[in-house]
Design an enzyme around this catalytic site. Structure first.
Site, mmCIF file in Angstrom:
data_model
loop_
_atom_site.group_PDB
_atom_site.id
_atom_site.type_symbol
_atom_site.label_atom_id
_atom_site.label_comp_id
_atom_site.label_asym_id
_atom_site.label_seq_id
_atom_site.Cartn_x
_atom_site.Cartn_y
_atom_site.Cartn_z
ATOM 1 N N SER A 59 39.866 22.826 10.888
ATOM 2 C CA SER A 59 39.711 21.868 9.794
ATOM 3 C C SER A 59 40.019 22.535 8.466
ATOM 4 O O SER A 59 39.762 23.739 8.280
ATOM 5 C CB SER A 59 38.261 21.376 9.791
ATOM 6 O OG SER A 59 37.974 20.711 8.587
ATOM 7 N N LYS A 78 33.669 25.908 12.759
ATOM 8 C CA LYS A 78 35.143 25.983 12.792
ATOM 9 C C LYS A 78 35.595 27.371 12.351
ATOM 10 O O LYS A 78 36.481 27.984 12.948
ATOM 11 C CB LYS A 78 35.753 24.907 11.876
ATOM 12 C CG LYS A 78 35.540 23.489 12.352
ATOM 13 C CD LYS A 78 36.262 23.233 13.661
ATOM 14 C CE LYS A 78 35.986 21.863 14.226
ATOM 15 N NZ LYS A 78 36.366 21.713 15.628
ATOM 16 N N PHE A 118 39.657 19.956 21.746
ATOM 17 C CA PHE A 118 39.129 19.004 20.753
ATOM 18 C C PHE A 118 37.610 18.886 20.834
ATOM 19 O O PHE A 118 36.977 18.430 19.890
ATOM 20 C CB PHE A 118 39.669 17.585 21.016
ATOM 21 C CG PHE A 118 41.149 17.425 20.880
ATOM 22 C CD1 PHE A 118 41.736 17.301 19.638
ATOM 23 C CD2 PHE A 118 41.967 17.355 22.003
ATOM 24 C CE1 PHE A 118 43.093 17.127 19.500
ATOM 25 C CE2 PHE A 118 43.331 17.179 21.885
ATOM 26 C CZ PHE A 118 43.901 17.068 20.632
ATOM 27 N N TYR A 177 28.653 22.653 10.372
ATOM 28 C CA TYR A 177 29.862 22.204 11.075
ATOM 29 C C TYR A 177 31.061 23.057 10.646
ATOM 30 O O TYR A 177 31.820 23.572 11.472
ATOM 31 C CB TYR A 177 30.135 20.719 10.785
ATOM 32 C CG TYR A 177 31.545 20.302 11.138
ATOM 33 C CD1 TYR A 177 31.921 20.105 12.465
ATOM 34 C CD2 TYR A 177 32.520 20.132 10.149
ATOM 35 C CE1 TYR A 177 33.228 19.751 12.795
ATOM 36 C CE2 TYR A 177 33.822 19.784 10.464
ATOM 37 C CZ TYR A 177 34.171 19.590 11.788
ATOM 38 O OH TYR A 177 35.462 19.247 12.104
ATOM 39 N N ASN A 210 30.494 11.348 22.512
ATOM 40 C CA ASN A 210 30.890 10.552 21.344
ATOM 41 C C ASN A 210 32.142 9.732 21.659
ATOM 42 O O ASN A 210 33.000 9.540 20.809
ATOM 43 C CB ASN A 210 31.157 11.488 20.143
ATOM 44 C CG ASN A 210 31.232 10.730 18.836
ATOM 45 O OD1 ASN A 210 30.489 9.756 18.633
ATOM 46 N ND2 ASN A 210 32.119 11.133 17.942
HETATM 47 P P1 NAD Z 1 35.534 12.773 18.481
HETATM 48 O O1 NAD Z 1 34.059 12.921 18.392
HETATM 49 O O2 NAD Z 1 36.110 11.415 18.519
HETATM 50 O O3 NAD Z 1 36.078 13.602 19.740
HETATM 51 C C1 NAD Z 1 35.436 14.739 20.232
HETATM 52 C C2 NAD Z 1 35.271 14.539 21.725
HETATM 53 O O4 NAD Z 1 34.632 15.688 22.287
HETATM 54 C C3 NAD Z 1 34.409 13.331 22.076
HETATM 55 O O5 NAD Z 1 35.099 12.558 23.048
HETATM 56 C C4 NAD Z 1 33.136 13.950 22.687
HETATM 57 O O6 NAD Z 1 32.565 13.110 23.676
HETATM 58 C C5 NAD Z 1 33.678 15.242 23.242
HETATM 59 N N1 NAD Z 1 32.708 16.333 23.385
HETATM 60 C C6 NAD Z 1 31.849 16.842 22.472
HETATM 61 N N2 NAD Z 1 31.172 17.888 22.997
HETATM 62 C C7 NAD Z 1 31.614 18.044 24.262
HETATM 63 C C8 NAD Z 1 31.320 18.950 25.312
HETATM 64 N N3 NAD Z 1 30.394 19.910 25.156
HETATM 65 N N4 NAD Z 1 31.989 18.822 26.473
HETATM 66 C C9 NAD Z 1 32.909 17.864 26.652
HETATM 67 N N5 NAD Z 1 33.236 16.971 25.698
HETATM 68 C C10 NAD Z 1 32.595 17.063 24.516
HETATM 69 O O7 NAD Z 1 36.152 13.610 17.259
HETATM 70 P P2 NAD Z 1 37.659 13.688 16.743
HETATM 71 O O8 NAD Z 1 37.706 13.101 15.390
HETATM 72 O O9 NAD Z 1 38.599 13.219 17.781
HETATM 73 O O10 NAD Z 1 37.775 15.267 16.542
HETATM 74 C C11 NAD Z 1 38.347 16.108 17.530
HETATM 75 C C12 NAD Z 1 38.260 17.540 17.051
HETATM 76 O O11 NAD Z 1 38.926 17.657 15.791
HETATM 77 C C13 NAD Z 1 36.824 18.028 16.816
HETATM 78 O O12 NAD Z 1 36.733 19.372 17.220
HETATM 79 C C14 NAD Z 1 36.668 17.904 15.315
HETATM 80 O O13 NAD Z 1 35.718 18.813 14.817
HETATM 81 C C15 NAD Z 1 38.070 18.253 14.840
HETATM 82 N N6 NAD Z 1 38.367 17.721 13.494
HETATM 83 C C16 NAD Z 1 38.223 16.383 13.257
HETATM 84 C C17 NAD Z 1 38.465 15.892 11.978
HETATM 85 C C18 NAD Z 1 38.293 14.434 11.686
HETATM 86 O O14 NAD Z 1 38.210 14.082 10.508
HETATM 87 N N7 NAD Z 1 38.247 13.542 12.669
HETATM 88 C C19 NAD Z 1 38.864 16.759 10.945
HETATM 89 C C20 NAD Z 1 39.025 18.119 11.238
HETATM 90 C C21 NAD Z 1 38.779 18.603 12.530
HETATM 91 N N1 UFG Z 2 33.619 8.642 0.652
HETATM 92 C C1 UFG Z 2 33.040 7.621 -0.090
HETATM 93 N N2 UFG Z 2 32.240 6.742 0.574
HETATM 94 C C2 UFG Z 2 31.980 6.826 1.916
HETATM 95 C C3 UFG Z 2 32.579 7.866 2.654
HETATM 96 C C4 UFG Z 2 33.391 8.773 1.981
HETATM 97 O O1 UFG Z 2 33.246 7.518 -1.294
HETATM 98 O O2 UFG Z 2 31.214 5.992 2.441
HETATM 99 C C5 UFG Z 2 34.511 9.597 -0.044
HETATM 100 C C6 UFG Z 2 33.997 11.030 0.018
HETATM 101 O O3 UFG Z 2 33.093 11.280 -1.021
HETATM 102 C C7 UFG Z 2 35.309 11.808 -0.097
HETATM 103 C C8 UFG Z 2 36.347 10.892 0.573
HETATM 104 O O4 UFG Z 2 35.756 9.599 0.608
HETATM 105 O O5 UFG Z 2 35.645 11.923 -1.454
HETATM 106 C C9 UFG Z 2 36.674 11.320 2.000
HETATM 107 O O6 UFG Z 2 35.460 11.484 2.718
HETATM 108 P P1 UFG Z 2 35.421 11.659 4.305
HETATM 109 O O7 UFG Z 2 33.988 11.773 4.693
HETATM 110 O O8 UFG Z 2 36.241 10.602 4.955
HETATM 111 O O9 UFG Z 2 36.196 13.019 4.519
HETATM 112 P P2 UFG Z 2 35.871 14.494 3.978
HETATM 113 O O10 UFG Z 2 37.089 14.933 3.255
HETATM 114 O O11 UFG Z 2 34.593 14.586 3.285
HETATM 115 O O12 UFG Z 2 35.671 15.271 5.358
HETATM 116 C C10 UFG Z 2 36.749 15.441 6.247
HETATM 117 C C11 UFG Z 2 36.273 15.534 7.696
HETATM 118 C C12 UFG Z 2 35.476 16.783 7.914
HETATM 119 C C13 UFG Z 2 36.190 17.980 7.386
HETATM 120 C C14 UFG Z 2 36.579 17.757 5.942
HETATM 121 C C15 UFG Z 2 37.340 18.897 5.343
HETATM 122 O O13 UFG Z 2 35.467 14.426 8.022
HETATM 123 O O14 UFG Z 2 35.314 16.962 9.297
HETATM 124 O O15 UFG Z 2 37.399 16.595 5.870
HETATM 125 O O16 UFG Z 2 38.573 19.011 5.956
HETATM 126 F F1 UFG Z 2 35.375 19.058 7.462
#
Ligand code: NAD
Ligand code: UFG
Length: 344
Positions: free
Chosen positions: A124, A153, A80, A149, A35
């Site tokens: 998360s 976590k 990550f 998902y 990704n």
């Molecule tokens: P992202 O997808 O941009 O980054 C994840 C990376 O992991 C990617 O570069 C992907 O290629 C790599 N990856 C996935 N599986 C792999 C594997 N088996 N081996 C090696 N690489 C692998 O996502 P992000 O937003 O940077 O999130 C990073 C971490 O934070 C994730 O674990 C995600 O669940 C967690 N997280 C993200 C959010 C968010 O809203 N972005 C919120 C809470 C937690």
């Molecule tokens: N939303 C919209 N339209 C869209 C996308 C989102 O109205 O097209 C709203 C959602 O309903 C929510 C808010 O925007 O009310 C935020 O939504 P996100 O999808 O950006 O974020 P979430 O809070 O749903 O999810 C995030 C992370 C998850 C994590 C979760 C709880 O993406 O990985 O927070 O921490 F699990």
């Protein structure tokens, strides 16, 4: 310190790489690019003027991970790597459990064999479930997750906590582990340079990248998922945290891990909730034109309100956020307007 980032080419990993390099640490990245793109790391090097040891590898492949860890012998691993799309996890639970759980187990096995001690994990706020009223504090019991998902976590937190406990009790671990579980709220925005940012594949699931793509003309309008919640404007409220504030939290967490053993949990959030419509308005101000939206039905699985109590991170790590929603929207727009198609 020398710090290895699994998934370091991704959105949060690449920003954390910049913060770690800026703080004087050495960084190695392991990613399978499922990704992400190696271009993100090239740009990290451009921003910082420093180089990163980059490995294309699957974090669940034990023999490859062992080779990389033996070569690097990092002082800390920040994990990550993982699949993160909530909706996709409902359709592909097996793939999500396999990837997310396997990577953590592989890393733990390798750390045990090599005597590596320090581990920081991307968790998360989703683990709080919807059993509690915000602000969420770390001592609240973990709730029932609403999707696979979230459960990955939840389970990874448990596996890491159990391993740290066993390692302290004089079992066959060479070193007592130090595990830091970071519960992110809603990471958004990008590095101030506009060179790195969030680059979702396909239709964005999350609010901010969707708004950004509407603002830059890639999509017609945003659908706001419900305006009949019990909030001031009827839309859901979240704790949006600038990704560079989040990245700086990882620097503090890695430094903390090196000085401690056992498991410690920290919320990384601002403590300030904003509604979906607040974000739409703030983004419009940053990009200089209104962001088109229409109101749609609620999205299944959404909770009404989520925000952090981040006092513990301030007290223990000396970390707090420095950037607000104006900086978030300014930097997200800077990235999106200079890279309308992401890294492509
Ligand atoms: P992202 O997808 O941009 O980054 C994840 C990376 O992991 C990617 O570069 C992907 O290629 C790599 N990856 C996935 N599986 C792999 C594997 N088996 N081996 C090696 N690489 C692998 O996502 P992000 O937003 O940077 O999130 C990073 C971490 O934070 C994730 O674990 C995600 O669940 C967690 N997280 C993200 C959010 C968010 O809203 N972005 C919120 C809470 C937690
Ligand atoms: N939303 C919209 N339209 C869209 C996308 C989102 O109205 O097209 C709203 C959602 O309903 C929510 C808010 O925007 O009310 C935020 O939504 P996100 O999808 O950006 O974020 P979430 O809070 O749903 O999810 C995030 C992370 C998850 C994590 C979760 C709880 O993406 O990985 O927070 O921490 F699990």
């Amino acid at each position: 310190m020398k710090i290895l980032l699994t998934g370091g080419a991704g959105y949060i990993g690449s920003h954390t790489a910049v913060a770690l390099l800026d703080a004087g640490h050495a960084v190695a990245v392991l990613d399978n690019y499922s990704n992400s793109s190696p271009e993100a790391i090239r740009r990290v090097e451009q921003i910082t003027g420093k180089s990163v040891n980059l490995y294309e590898a699957d974090a669940a492949d034990k023999s490859v991970v062992m080779d990389i860890l033996k070569k690097e012998m990092p002082d800390c691993i920040i994990h990550f790597a993982g699949l993160k799309a909530v909706g996709e996890s409902v359709e592909k639970p097996v793939e999500y459990y396999r990837n997310n759980i396997d990577t953590t187990l592989t890393l733990l096995e390798c750390m045990k064999e090599l005597g590596l001690k320090n581990f920081v994990f991307s968790s998360s706020a989703t683990v709080y479930g919807d059993d509690h009223k915000p602000p969420f504090t770390e001592e609240m019991t973990k709730g029932a997750c609403t999707n696979p998902y979230g459960w990955t976590k939840w389970m990874q937190e448990q596996m890491l906590t159990d391993a740290a406990l066993a390692s302290e009790k004089g079992s066959d671990w060479k070193e007592p582990l130090s595990v830091v579980l970071l519960r992110y709220f809603n990471p958004v925005g990008s590095h101030e340079s506009g060179l790195i940012g969030e680059d979702p594949q396909g239709i964005p699931n999350n609010l901010m990248p969707f708004i950004s793509q509407v603002a830059v003309g890639r999509r017609d309008h945003l659908t706001v998922f419900g305006d009949d919640y019990d909030t001031p404007d009827g839309t859901c409220r979240r704790d949006y945290i600038h990704v560079m504030d989040l990245a700086e939290g990882h620097v503090k967490a890695a430094e903390y891990a090196a000085e401690h053993t056992g498991t410690e949990v920290f919320n990384l959030g601002t403590g300030n909730p904003y509604s979906v419509l607040d974000m739409v308005k703030a983004f419009g101000a940053a990009c200089g034109h209104d962001v088109a939206y229409e109101i749609g039905p609620r999205r299944a699985g959404d909770i009404q309100d989520s925000w952090a109590n981040a006092d513990k991170a301030l007290k223990v790590l000396g970390w707090e956020t420095k950037r607000g929603i104006d900086e978030i929207c300014r930097d997200a727009w800077n990235w999106q307007s200079h890279n309308p198609n992401g890294y492509k």
